[in-house]
Design an enzyme around this catalytic site. Structure first.
Site, PDB file in Angstrom:
ATOM      1  N   HIS A 107       0.863  -1.212  -0.019  1.00 23.22           N
ATOM      2  CA  HIS A 107      -0.023   0.014  -0.182  1.00 23.22           C
ATOM      3  C   HIS A 107       0.773   1.334  -0.203  1.00 23.22           C
ATOM      4  O   HIS A 107       1.960   1.357   0.568  1.00 23.22           O
ATOM      5  CB  HIS A 107      -0.890   0.052   1.326  1.00 23.22           C
ATOM      6  N   ASP A 160      -7.884  -5.363  -0.711  1.00 22.47           N
ATOM      7  CA  ASP A 160      -8.162  -6.022  -1.721  1.00 22.47           C
ATOM      8  C   ASP A 160      -7.913  -7.454  -1.718  1.00 22.47           C
ATOM      9  O   ASP A 160      -8.569  -8.443  -2.417  1.00 22.47           O
ATOM     10  CB  ASP A 160      -7.655  -5.485  -3.102  1.00 22.47           C
TER      11      ASP A 160
HETATM   12  C1  SDX Z   1      -5.850   0.283  -3.403  1.00 22.99           C
HETATM   13  O1  SDX Z   1      -4.180   4.478  -2.020  1.00 22.99           O
HETATM   14  C2  SDX Z   1      -5.224   3.878  -1.405  1.00 22.99           C
HETATM   15  O2  SDX Z   1      -5.699   4.405  -0.643  1.00 22.99           O
HETATM   16  C3  SDX Z   1      -5.640   2.672  -2.515  1.00 22.99           C
HETATM   17  C4  SDX Z   1      -6.753   2.123  -1.617  1.00 22.99           C
HETATM   18  C5  SDX Z   1      -8.124   2.727  -1.518  1.00 22.99           C
HETATM   19  O3  SDX Z   1      -8.818   2.437  -0.393  1.00 22.99           O
HETATM   20  O4  SDX Z   1      -8.339   3.460  -2.349  1.00 22.99           O
HETATM   21  O5  SDX Z   1      -6.394   1.400  -0.541  1.00 22.99           O
HETATM   22  C6  SDX Z   1      -7.144   0.967  -2.588  1.00 22.99           C
HETATM   23  O6  SDX Z   1      -5.803   0.497  -4.385  1.00 22.99           O
HETATM   24  C7  SDX Z   1      -5.231  -0.922  -2.400  1.00 22.99           C
HETATM   25  C8  SDX Z   1      -4.010  -1.177  -3.422  1.00 22.99           C
HETATM   26  C9  SDX Z   1      -4.173  -2.280  -4.453  1.00 22.99           C
HETATM   27  N1  SDX Z   1      -3.379  -2.680  -5.142  1.00 22.99           N
HETATM   28  C10 SDX Z   1      -2.683  -3.889  -5.270  1.00 22.99           C
HETATM   29  O7  SDX Z   1      -2.917  -4.519  -4.304  1.00 22.99           O
HETATM   30  C11 SDX Z   1      -1.561  -4.318  -6.380  1.00 22.99           C
HETATM   31  C12 SDX Z   1      -0.289  -4.708  -5.706  1.00 22.99           C
HETATM   32  N2  SDX Z   1       0.269  -3.767  -4.955  1.00 22.99           N
HETATM   33  C13 SDX Z   1       1.457  -3.082  -5.587  1.00 22.99           C
HETATM   34  O8  SDX Z   1       1.128  -2.923  -6.754  1.00 22.99           O
HETATM   35  C14 SDX Z   1       1.960  -1.789  -4.665  1.00 22.99           C
HETATM   36  O9  SDX Z   1       2.102  -2.414  -3.417  1.00 22.99           O
HETATM   37  C15 SDX Z   1       1.042  -0.603  -4.470  1.00 22.99           C
HETATM   38  C16 SDX Z   1       0.915   0.127  -5.973  1.00 22.99           C
HETATM   39  C17 SDX Z   1      -0.324  -0.831  -3.971  1.00 22.99           C
HETATM   40  C18 SDX Z   1       1.875   0.293  -3.863  1.00 22.99           C
HETATM   41  O10 SDX Z   1       3.081   0.731  -4.442  1.00 22.99           O
HETATM   42  P1  SDX Z   1       4.258   1.372  -3.723  1.00 22.99           P
HETATM   43  O11 SDX Z   1       3.896   1.951  -2.213  1.00 22.99           O
HETATM   44  O12 SDX Z   1       4.628   2.561  -4.600  1.00 22.99           O
HETATM   45  O13 SDX Z   1       5.375   0.493  -3.430  1.00 22.99           O
HETATM   46  P2  SDX Z   1       6.274   0.287  -4.489  1.00 22.99           P
HETATM   47  O14 SDX Z   1       5.841   0.009  -5.731  1.00 22.99           O
HETATM   48  O15 SDX Z   1       7.249   1.463  -4.552  1.00 22.99           O
HETATM   49  O16 SDX Z   1       7.089  -0.981  -4.080  1.00 22.99           O
HETATM   50  C19 SDX Z   1       8.258  -0.891  -3.040  1.00 22.99           C
HETATM   51  C20 SDX Z   1       8.998  -2.195  -3.220  1.00 22.99           C
HETATM   52  C21 SDX Z   1       9.345  -2.523  -4.604  1.00 22.99           C
HETATM   53  O17 SDX Z   1      10.340  -3.456  -4.516  1.00 22.99           O
HETATM   54  P3  SDX Z   1      11.915  -2.888  -4.539  1.00 22.99           P
HETATM   55  O18 SDX Z   1      12.031  -2.276  -5.955  1.00 22.99           O
HETATM   56  O19 SDX Z   1      12.066  -1.924  -3.349  1.00 22.99           O
HETATM   57  O20 SDX Z   1      12.822  -4.259  -4.838  1.00 22.99           O
HETATM   58  O21 SDX Z   1       7.968  -3.358  -2.777  1.00 22.99           O
HETATM   59  C22 SDX Z   1       7.678  -4.048  -3.951  1.00 22.99           C
HETATM   60  C23 SDX Z   1       8.248  -3.417  -5.293  1.00 22.99           C
HETATM   61  O22 SDX Z   1       8.473  -4.121  -6.383  1.00 22.99           O
HETATM   62  N3  SDX Z   1       6.348  -4.465  -4.238  1.00 22.99           N
HETATM   63  C24 SDX Z   1       5.870  -5.476  -4.438  1.00 22.99           C
HETATM   64  C25 SDX Z   1       4.339  -5.251  -4.060  1.00 22.99           C
HETATM   65  N4  SDX Z   1       4.307  -4.005  -3.899  1.00 22.99           N
HETATM   66  C26 SDX Z   1       5.388  -3.306  -3.768  1.00 22.99           C
HETATM   67  N5  SDX Z   1       6.315  -6.686  -4.740  1.00 22.99           N
HETATM   68  C27 SDX Z   1       5.348  -7.654  -4.729  1.00 22.99           C
HETATM   69  N6  SDX Z   1       4.083  -7.630  -4.593  1.00 22.99           N
HETATM   70  C28 SDX Z   1       3.605  -6.360  -4.310  1.00 22.99           C
HETATM   71  N7  SDX Z   1       2.371  -6.364  -4.423  1.00 22.99           N
END
Ligand code: SDX
Length: 393
Positions: A271, A328
């Site tokens: 998140h 989710d």
């Molecule tokens: C919602 O904003 C809100 O409030 C949204 C929401 C709402 O109520 O409106 O809460 C609803 O959208 C919830 C999120 C739903 N999305 C997912 O479940 C999709 C999977 N999650 C990711 O894509 C990700 O976690 C995000 C987009 C939600 C958040 O991304 P961030 O905070 O920008 O994290 P990041 O992409 O910068 O990741 C940091 C690290 C990275 O690794 P490194 O580059 O440091 O090696 O964590 C990894 C990312 O690759 N990472 C994940 C991951 N999420 C982040 N690795 C594997 N699986 C994941 N889900």
């Protein structure tokens, strides 16, 4: 642009507004609507009451709640020309673009209430949206299955009517399943607002140009459809189903995520703000166990979800990146148990989030600090250069 001071891609460190609506403490997993903890509202309130709270700022008296509920019930029908709208789409159209198109079209049917500065018109548009979005969503679902649409029955409340519109038939009486009604009401409460998430910020940004409420919410629906945002609940189900069908086992899948194989993410984890457990996920996980148990859906996918969560929460790759289940991760399992097709899951998120979008848009449009949204950029393109005639290129 020389005068830009900070580079903040995704506006993670930028406050775009002062707001009195929702408070989130991402480190401590706290979520409150108008000061009320989400855990209390989940246990004691209803989706219609939470919608009132978010929009008007206070819990309603019994009379206020009854009047609000009746106002919504009186607006559930769609204009007959809008009903015909659904047959214009391919039968297998995804319901999210149908939803955003129909919501955008509302501004053509209700031109009498589009002025963002006329309180009465904003009130009428708000109630029309709250009442008609479930009807639009149900019609999109029924059309995609080649099923007849059922007229709303205003002797039922919002959630009961929505269930009837999706699962009832004109040819026979429909029994509301109380477990389903309670579960859906709870999920709508938990999705109702979440401060400046991607779709809500979209609603505010579009509305900041003084575009009407329908246009702003239609844009928010498009933003929500993305798999990184509201589309994640469907992606979680596809992920769990994929693990089950592949027979590769949860551990193997987790390894593929850690190896960052192209596009493989743990959907429903992580998140932008919660760097600890998403408080909504805690409540939804409990509900998933209850609902699937009660509905006799002894679900193999739920077992895979539990195993996936256990492994991720004890694996340093996820713990070090502060990746926990979000809203989710478990919702899709409940929606599936209630009988909704996977592509309807994000539509259900939109119905839940609608009162939040409306409340945030109304706060923005009345905020004297609101200016039209116009972020700047850091230019990294070509320096000035002279035009070259085509024959010399
Ligand atoms: C919602 O904003 C809100 O409030 C949204 C929401 C709402 O109520 O409106 O809460 C609803 O959208 C919830 C999120 C739903 N999305 C997912 O479940 C999709 C999977 N999650 C990711 O894509 C990700 O976690 C995000 C987009 C939600 C958040 O991304 P961030 O905070 O920008 O994290 P990041 O992409 O910068 O990741 C940091 C690290 C990275 O690794 P490194 O580059 O440091 O090696 O964590 C990894 C990312 O690759 N990472 C994940 C991951 N999420 C982040 N690795 C594997 N699986 C994941 N889900």
């Amino acid at each position: 642009s020389a005068d830009v001071t900070t580079f903040d891609p995704g506006y993670v460190n930028t406050a775009i507004a002062r707001s009195e609506i929702t408070y989130i403490d991402g480190d401590n997993g706290i979520l409150r609507y108008r000061g009320y903890p989400i855990e209390e509202l989940a246990e004691k309130s209803s989706f219609v009451e939470v919608s009132y709270l978010l929009i008007y700022g206070e819990l309603p008296t019994a009379e206020q709640l009854e009047a609000f509920d009746q106002r919504i019930r009186r607006h559930t029908l769609l204009h007959e020309d809008l009903r015909r709208f659904f047959s214009a789409f391919p039968y297998d159209a995804h319901p999210m673009p149908v939803l955003s198109s129909a919501v955008s079209a509302l501004s053509t049917f209700y031109q009498d209430a589009l002025d963002p500065f006329d309180e009465e018109q904003v009130e009428l548009s708000s109630v029309r949206l709250l009442a008609k979005l479930p009807t639009i969503a149900a019609y999109a679902n029924r059309k995609s299955q080649g099923l007849p649409t059922v007229f709303p029955d205003n002797s039922h409340g919002l959630v009961e009517n929505f269930l009837r519109l999706n699962f009832g038939f004109p040819s026979e009486p429909y029994e509301i399943d109380e477990t389903a009604r309670k579960a859906l009401d709870l999920l709508f409460i938990l999705h109702a607002d979440h401060e400046q998430n991607c779709s809500t910020s979209t609603v505010r940004l579009v509305g900041s140009s003084q575009a009407n409420l329908f246009a702003s919410v239609s844009a928010g629906i498009h933003a929500l459809a993305g798999p990184l945002h509201g589309g994640a609940n469907s992606a979680v189900l596809e992920m769990l189903q994929g693990i089950k069908d592949s027979g590769e086992g949860v551990q193997k899948f987790v390894e593929r995520v850690k190896n960052k194989e192209s596009g493989v993410r743990l959907m429903g984890f992580g998140h932008r703000v919660y760097k600890n457990y998403d408080p909504r996920a805690t409540i939804i996980k409990k509900t998933a166990d209850e609902v699937l148990g009660k509905m006799g859906k002894n679900d193999e996918l739920l077992d895979i979800a539990h195993e996936l969560e256990q492994i991720a929460l004890s694996d340093d790759y996820f713990v070090s990146r502060k990746l926990y289940p979000n809203v989710d991760f478990y919702t899709g399992l409940i929606y599936q148990a209630l009988g909704f097709p996977t592509k309807m899951f994000t539509v259900l998120f939109a119905i839940g989030r609608l009162p939040g979008w409306i409340a945030q848009w109304r706060e923005m449009i009345n905020d004297p600090e609101t200016k039209i949204g116009r972020p700047r950029q850091i230019y990294t393109g070509a320096p000035e250069r002279a035009y070259i005639p085509v024959e010399e290129r």
